[in-house]
Enzyme design. Sequence first.
Site, short mmCIF file in Angstrom:
data_model
loop_
_atom_site.label_atom_id
_atom_site.label_comp_id
_atom_site.label_asym_id
_atom_site.label_seq_id
_atom_site.Cartn_x
_atom_site.Cartn_y
_atom_site.Cartn_z
N GLU A 271 -11.29 2.78 6.70
CA GLU A 271 -10.28 3.39 7.47
C GLU A 271 -10.04 4.48 7.95
O GLU A 271 -10.41 5.46 8.91
CB GLU A 271 -9.45 4.08 6.16
CG GLU A 271 -8.31 6.12 6.81
CD GLU A 271 -7.38 5.91 5.51
OE1 GLU A 271 -6.46 7.01 6.01
OE2 GLU A 271 -8.01 6.06 4.22
N ASP B 199 2.13 9.27 -6.57
CA ASP B 199 1.68 10.38 -6.37
C ASP B 199 2.45 11.03 -4.92
O ASP B 199 2.30 11.87 -5.05
CB ASP B 199 0.63 11.05 -6.67
CG ASP B 199 -0.49 10.24 -5.95
OD1 ASP B 199 -0.34 9.34 -5.44
OD2 ASP B 199 -2.03 11.06 -6.40
N ASP C 32 2.37 4.05 2.37
CA ASP C 32 0.72 4.85 2.73
C ASP C 32 1.81 6.19 1.08
O ASP C 32 1.56 6.37 0.28
CB ASP C 32 0.09 5.72 3.88
CG ASP C 32 -1.45 5.60 3.23
OD1 ASP C 32 -1.53 5.94 2.09
OD2 ASP C 32 -2.42 5.91 3.91
N ASP C 33 1.93 7.47 2.22
CA ASP C 33 2.12 8.26 0.84
C ASP C 33 3.75 8.78 1.78
O ASP C 33 3.95 9.46 2.41
CB ASP C 33 1.80 9.91 1.80
CG ASP C 33 0.56 9.16 0.61
OD1 ASP C 33 0.08 8.94 -0.49
OD2 ASP C 33 -1.03 8.43 0.94
N GLY D 162 -10.01 7.43 -3.09
CA GLY D 162 -11.35 8.63 -2.28
C GLY D 162 -11.52 8.58 -1.12
O GLY D 162 -11.52 7.94 -0.30
N HIS E 108 0.79 4.91 -2.39
CA HIS E 108 1.11 5.71 -3.26
C HIS E 108 1.56 6.43 -4.46
O HIS E 108 2.63 7.29 -3.47
CB HIS E 108 -0.21 7.11 -3.39
CG HIS E 108 -1.40 6.18 -2.50
ND1 HIS E 108 -2.47 5.93 -3.76
CD2 HIS E 108 -1.64 6.08 -1.84
CE1 HIS E 108 -3.45 5.27 -2.82
NE2 HIS E 108 -3.39 5.44 -0.64
N HIS F 1 -9.88 0.45 -0.64
CA HIS F 1 -9.37 1.03 0.57
C HIS F 1 -11.12 1.42 1.35
O HIS F 1 -11.68 2.49 0.67
CB HIS F 1 -9.60 3.49 0.03
CG HIS F 1 -7.81 3.71 0.18
ND1 HIS F 1 -7.63 3.11 -1.40
CD2 HIS F 1 -6.81 4.14 0.56
CE1 HIS F 1 -6.12 2.99 -1.35
NE2 HIS F 1 -6.10 3.56 -0.35
N HIS G 218 1.01 -1.24 0.06
CA HIS G 218 -0.13 -0.20 0.53
C HIS G 218 0.70 1.22 0.29
O HIS G 218 1.32 2.05 1.26
CB HIS G 218 -0.80 -0.34 1.32
CG HIS G 218 -2.31 0.71 1.20
ND1 HIS G 218 -3.52 0.71 1.05
CD2 HIS G 218 -1.99 2.17 0.84
CE1 HIS G 218 -4.19 1.77 0.78
NE2 HIS G 218 -3.42 2.94 0.48
N HIS H 52 -6.34 -0.17 4.19
CA HIS H 52 -6.50 0.17 5.64
C HIS H 52 -7.47 -0.49 6.45
O HIS H 52 -6.88 -1.99 7.28
CB HIS H 52 -6.85 1.54 6.15
CG HIS H 52 -6.10 2.75 4.96
ND1 HIS H 52 -4.75 2.77 6.05
CD2 HIS H 52 -6.16 3.29 4.32
CE1 HIS H 52 -3.96 3.44 5.20
NE2 HIS H 52 -5.17 4.42 4.09
#
Length: 399
Positions: free
Chosen positions: A258, A49, A338-339, A228, A47, A255, A45, A279
């Site tokens: 969460e 971006d 995640d990010d 989203g 992302h 997703h 998991h 999540h």
Amino acid sequence: MLQGFGRLFNRHRTVFLSTMAAASRASSSRCASSMPPFKGKVELHVHLDGAMRPETLFDVATKRGLQLPASDAVALRKYCCYHEEDEHSLKRFLDSFDFFLPLIQGDLQAVERIAYEFCEDQAKSNILYSEPRFCPHLLATSVVWDHYVKRRYISEGQRIVDEQRPVVTPSDVVDAVCRGFDTGMADTGVMVRSILCCMTHRPDLSMEIVQLAEKFKDRGVVGIDLAGMEGAVPMDEHKPAFERARELSIHRTVHAGEIGVAKNVETAIETLHAERIGHGYAVVDNTRVYDFVKQQGTHLEACIYSSHLTGALKTFNIDHHPVKRWCDDRVNCSLSTDDPGVMQCTLEEEYVRGREQEGLTHEDEVRMVFNAARSCFLPSEEKKNLLCKLRDVHGEEPK
């Protein structure tokens, strides 16, 4: 329609991700002093971006002649990364994406570079295999997107987008990402496969995402995701696309749970045929759904840092992340960042947090790595090879 597409920024992952870079760096120093790096990891998991380097964003913007509120990459972190002193809110987190996505949108060279650098960063983190996800529409050019960007930036006197640039389609974006991954894998030795994200606010685009996944399945695209603002649009509106994906043997993760209710997790599995859940913390709030997830063997993609620091766990009135309970109950789960770019953290630090803050044992950690490998979207033979590599690093899988 314009407003709905603008809200694509309202997360390219379900909701609440924000973090504190200073705390992350402190955790990194603890990691270096307490235990040797945990090698041979698998990350499911993450992302793409949300994994961009601030240095790259600054360089790309400078080369494109874009006006920035920062004079160097260090100063740019104020706008594209989350910091300890920042407000811990969804709005502040979204401001980061709202700022930096237009810097690279429509720039295929930049998109390819970001994919390549992702491989470099995964190699530095001792990650053998990962499945980065992204929504190609967020990085492509379109009339709707351009109008949103112009409203957001040009009204503030900042010319962020070149109105004369050529059109870049979502297919062009996926092709560029695949090129970057191909070169990155060859140069670093890591293995990467990608997942394309449908967006909750745009069910009208979901079938196109499935078509792109089918088109690029021989280029390393192994699945689709639904990301989203959780609950903003009923999951049922994405059902045709996810049923088509199942017909085409395209893997599916969603997703859910969460910040939403446990029922969302159940719906994702039963209606969207999700094989994995991004999540999924809400399952601890509902014994029936929790037992259902365990019985199904559905993999839960846990991200300790993002959920803890953004207050996602407060939704369920729990003090500690459920990942330790999941491990104790032998739930099929694993850890991811995640990010990492926005959060300025690594998967190594995620394991340190699990160990120091949540009480995970080394056996828990190794089991989660094997869980991730068994639940990844690789074809069976490639999955067997990955499991063999993990056994070379960790020995036999814990019981």
